[in-house]
Write a protein that holds these residues in place. Structure first.
Motif, PDB file in Angstrom:
ATOM      1  N   PHE A 119       0.836  -1.202   0.000  1.00  0.00           N
ATOM      2  CA  PHE A 119       0.000   0.000   0.000  1.00  0.00           C
ATOM      3  C   PHE A 119       0.872   1.254   0.000  1.00  0.00           C
ATOM      4  N   HIS A 123      -1.644   4.664  -3.472  1.00  0.00           N
ATOM      5  CA  HIS A 123      -2.637   3.590  -3.402  1.00  0.00           C
ATOM      6  C   HIS A 123      -3.844   4.097  -2.625  1.00  0.00           C
ATOM      7  N   ASP A 125      -5.585   2.767  -0.478  1.00  0.00           N
ATOM      8  CA  ASP A 125      -5.581   2.375   0.930  1.00  0.00           C
ATOM      9  C   ASP A 125      -4.289   2.764   1.657  1.00  0.00           C
ATOM     10  N   HIS A 126      -3.486   3.630   1.045  1.00  0.00           N
ATOM     11  CA  HIS A 126      -2.278   4.088   1.730  1.00  0.00           C
ATOM     12  C   HIS A 126      -2.667   4.949   2.924  1.00  0.00           C
ATOM     13  N   ASN A 224     -10.135   0.373  -5.351  1.00  0.00           N
ATOM     14  CA  ASN A 224      -9.045  -0.590  -5.165  1.00  0.00           C
ATOM     15  C   ASN A 224      -9.139  -1.655  -6.258  1.00  0.00           C
TER      16      ASN A 224
END
Length: 248
Positions: A119, A123, A125-126, A224
């Motif tokens: 991640f 990204h 979801d970083h 995602n």
């Protein structure tokens, strides 16, 4: 812990799971009870200032219009182990040469490097606050967030390094919204490990079916690309939700 939100007359207008997120009180899976979204939002802003809550898009968009901040947009998926096909052979892979499975016995220090690689900045979801994220991960593994880690969780090793992880927690409640839950699934993004996500998902399904689990669920952030992997693996879309930060 399931809690209730009351209006001024003592009537229950919402129920939710009380947790912690972003180091704030978190009303997870908030469900309105006989109240319109606009009215519930006004009550939330008055009674739960500074909290985070997750709920359906209509309520979250109403909260955004009043000044709330949407911090996540997610989709729920479930694989019904009672009705959908499961190949017992999925427990064995296949794995690329040189890699091996193990039960979930590694420490956070061993599995966290691959998590950081999976991640990166950019990204969806970083997470910017790495210290808080690591602490939350430790709580997840300790069973303090969604319940204890189940034996259908697995690791993939390349030598002495963990390159693939799937964590399934015993989340209290009934499928598809609750029950056994994939809280983490990721791999080292090196091209050598392409396909490990699908292998880990199928292994968890096969182990879960062997253990008599009714279903396995998960949630994925909107945008995602892993969402396509879950759908290809046979997980079925069950719901859509957002997470909102209420102003202090």
């Amino acid at each position: 812990m399931r809690e209730e939100l009351l209006d001024g007359g003592g009537r229950v207008v919402a129920v939710y799971d009380r947790r912690t997120r972003m180091e704030r009180p978190y009303a997870a899976e908030l469900e309105p009870v006989g109240i319109e979204p606009a009215a519930l939002v006004k009550l939330l802003f008055a009674e739960r200032a500074g909290w985070v809550f997750s709920s359906t898009p209509d309520l979250c968009h109403a909260a955004k219009a009043e000044g709330g901040t949407i911090v996540r947009h997610g989709h729920g998926y479930s694989y019904d182990l009672r009705t959908q096909p499961v190949d017992p052979g999925w427990t064995a892979g296949p794995l690329p040469a040189g890699l091996r499975f193990s039960e979930f016995t590694a420490t956070l220090d061993e599995i966290y490097p691959a998590y950081q690689l999976a991640f990166p900045p950019g990204h969806v979801d970083h997470v910017l606050d790495a210290e808080t994220e690591r602490r939350d991960f430790a709580r997840l593994l300790a069973g303090e967030v969604l319940g204890p880690v189940l034996p259908c969780s697995s690791l993939v090793w390349d030598g002495e390094a963990v390159v693939g992880v799937i964590v399934v927690n015993d989340r209290e409640g009934e499928p598809p919204m609750f029950g056994p839950w994939i809280s983490q699934v990721y791999r080292d993004p090196d091209p050598r490990y392409r396909g490990l996500g699908m292998v880990l998902l199928r292994r968890a399904l096969a182990l879960g079916a062997r253990a008599g689990l009714p279903a396995i669920g998960l949630a994925v952030t909107d945008g995602n690309p892993a969402r396509r992997v879950y759908e290809k693996a046979g997980f079925r879309h069950t719901d859509e939700s957002m997470t909102v930060l209420i102003p202090d």
